[in-house]
Design an enzyme around this catalytic site. Structure first.
Site, short mmCIF file in Angstrom:
data_model
loop_
_atom_site.label_atom_id
_atom_site.label_comp_id
_atom_site.label_asym_id
_atom_site.label_seq_id
_atom_site.Cartn_x
_atom_site.Cartn_y
_atom_site.Cartn_z
N LYS A 191 0.88 -1.17 0.00
CA LYS A 191 0.00 0.00 0.00
C LYS A 191 0.91 1.22 0.00
O LYS A 191 1.45 1.61 1.03
CB LYS A 191 -0.91 0.00 1.24
CG LYS A 191 -2.25 0.76 1.05
CD LYS A 191 -2.12 2.25 0.82
CE LYS A 191 -1.82 3.00 2.09
NZ LYS A 191 -1.77 4.50 1.84
N GLU A 228 9.14 15.55 16.53
CA GLU A 228 9.57 15.42 15.14
C GLU A 228 8.73 16.37 14.28
O GLU A 228 7.51 16.24 14.22
CB GLU A 228 9.40 13.98 14.65
CG GLU A 228 9.89 13.79 13.23
CD GLU A 228 9.76 12.35 12.75
OE1 GLU A 228 10.62 11.91 11.98
OE2 GLU A 228 8.79 11.69 13.14
N CYS A 279 13.33 10.87 8.38
CA CYS A 279 13.07 10.53 9.78
C CYS A 279 14.33 10.48 10.63
O CYS A 279 14.29 10.74 11.83
CB CYS A 279 12.32 9.21 9.88
SG CYS A 279 13.11 7.84 9.00
N GLU A 299 9.12 0.71 11.29
CA GLU A 299 10.20 1.68 11.08
C GLU A 299 9.56 3.06 11.23
O GLU A 299 8.85 3.53 10.34
CB GLU A 299 10.81 1.52 9.69
CG GLU A 299 11.42 0.15 9.43
CD GLU A 299 12.67 -0.11 10.25
OE1 GLU A 299 13.39 0.85 10.57
OE2 GLU A 299 12.91 -1.28 10.59
#
Length: 495
Positions: free
Chosen positions: A188, A397, A297, A263
């Protein structure tokens, strides 16, 4: 759109893009679609299927049937490797096409996609194809009274939910070891950037990958993504994205006892000691936060700098950041493109406002940027903030070209500042004293510690996270192949 490869123009002209299920191009059962927008100018460039549970179930069923009947799981590993090498060759052959698709879909500078993202896919395919050929899958077990051995076999259907920052690269990181191990896959891709993954399916079919081995279903995370995570017929799950969504994926997989690899995000730190080339370090860290417009990230978004060189490093970085050419990804002069969407731009500018309201020192003001001829694009300027370690911009973040600068006076204080983070993906230490650099690198809590560089991804070196940054195994290393091989013992009594 100017300067598009003819094959890219032709690819974009076919709309809507359909799912790839069982080797066939299939529209969403609902008939609904999602507009694909170029983040560089806000224009519609294509449309993809907006899939739901029925489409996901069809893809999983096709993958399950292919695992049982296509011969992919049972063929000699050398034969699988030949097909994966053929696919890698086609990726290289179509590099410029894939790179343009990735550039206009994600917004990143074309040069980055050409030199890094697309070649990395073919490199990953070859790495795991070759590793699978040379990996022993059966080991004897020395147990008195028994003839015993341990074997490793593919799981079956492996599901992948991919993020929008590096879609083609991360598809390669995800499916290459799974395919090399003999599994079938359902992907996906991100609703904001699905085009390169769909184009890869075309190449897979040309390479001779059996129908149903690779399946791609496009759609929103809350519909198609949720349906994939909840499907009881998947055997392995991999998700790359935010910790918030990762928790939902883990809960769904946990309910079905499906092993999951997560992850997730990060808030990477760079510890800079005064014995380093300060100007060079400042330029390197500026390059880290502008890479992919800061939508990385593991990048260095917390700069923990020795008090004696803080001002010098900030000035070096500020000079580099203010000279960074912001523009459309297809403009060869662009060094930094837009962020992926208006939603993401609002997230970045919102954090800058919140950080300043909490007392952050503005070292370089960021905010919305404008690009001539691309007024509808989602551009932001790089920003540097500094101040108290409790500031929200020092802890959350942001996923944009923003760094937060903090000072330190001794090594212990620096390590403490690094390890205060709830994340644990990647940090770096900058020092010419390699004894100290290695000592600090070992004390930093993360899956990855880099020395005198940031954002290092070499095939064969495991890349993973801990804490809020992930669980269940990493990518790029030899262990990842075994993540997609299920252990099974074979035992016969000798008497």
């Amino acid at each position: 759109m100017k300067n598009l490869h003819g094959a890219v123009s032709e690819y974009l002209s076919y709309n809507p893009k359909r799912n790839f299920i069982g080797g066939q191009w299939v529209g969403a059962a609902s008939g609904e679609t999602i507009d694909v927008v170029d983040p560089g100018d806000g224009s519609k460039i294509s449309a993809i299927a907006s899939s739901g549970k029925a489409d996901v179930d069809a893809a999983v069923n096709a993958a399950s049937e292919a695992f049982r009947k296509s011969g992919w799981a049972t063929m000699p590993v050398n034969d699988r490797a030949v097909i994966l090498h053929r696919l890698a060759d086609l990726v290289d052959k179509h590099r410029d096409i894939l790179a343009q698709i990735e550039s206009i879909d994600v917004g990143k500078p074309l040069a980055q996609a050409v030199s890094n993202d697309v070649p990395n896919v073919s490199q990953t395919l070859r790495y795991y194809a070759d590793l699978a050929v040379h990996t022993r899958r059966a080991e004897p077990i020395a147990v008195s009274g028994y003839d015993a051995r341990s074997i490793r076999v593919p799981y079956g259907v492996c599901a992948f939910i991919i993020p929008w920052n590096f879609p083609i690269l991360l598809v390669g990181w995800g499916i290459s070891p799974a395919l090399a191990a003999g599994n079938t896959v359902v992907v996906k891709p991100p609703e904001d950037a699905s085009l390169s993954t769909l184009y890869l399916c075309k190449l897979a079919k040309e390479a001779g990958v059996p129908d149903g081995v690779i399946n791609v279903v496009t759609g929103y995370g809350e519909t198609a993504g949720a349906a994939l995570a909840e499907n009881t017929d998947i055997n392995r799950m991999s998700f790359t994205g935010s910790p918030e969504v990762g928790r939902l994926i883990a809960a769904a997989c946990g309910a079905n006892l499906v092993p999951v690899k997560l992850e997730l995000g990060g808030k990477g730190a760079a510890v800079v000691f005064p014995d380093i080339d300060v100007d060079a370090a400042g330029k390197a860290l500026a390059g880290a936060i502008t890479l992919n417009s800061g939508q990385v990230c593991c990048t260095a978004t917390r700069w923990i700098v020795h008090d004696s060189i803080r001002d010098q490093l900030v000035e070096s970085a500020r000079t580099a950041l203010t000279s960074t050419k912001i523009g459309h990804g297809l403009n060869p002069e662009s060094q930094m493109g837009p962020v992926i969407s208006e939603k993401q731009r609002s997230r970045v500018t919102g954090y800058l406002e919140r950080g300043e309201s909490e007392g952050a020192e503005v070292l370089l003001r960021g905010g919305t940027a404008t690009v001539d001829g691309c007024e509808g694009g989602y551009y932001v300027k790089p920003a540097l903030l500094g101040g108290a370690k409790e500031n929200i911009c020092a802890s959350d973040e942001i996923f944009g070209p923003v760094a937060y600068v903090m000072g330190f006076s001794d090594e212990d204080e620096a390590v403490d500042l690094v390890n205060r983070s709830r994340y644990g993906l990647a940090n770096s230490v900058w020092s010419s004293d390699l004894t100290r650099a290695n000592r600090v690198a070992e004390q930093m809590v993360a899956g990855n510690s880099w020395i005198n560089a940031h954002n290092i991804f070499a095939h064969g070196i495991p890349y993973a996270g801990c804490n809020l940054s992930g669980m269940g195994g990493g990518v790029l290393g030899p262990d990842t192949l075994f993540d997609y091989l299920r252990p099974q013992s074979i035992v016969r009594p000798l008497s």
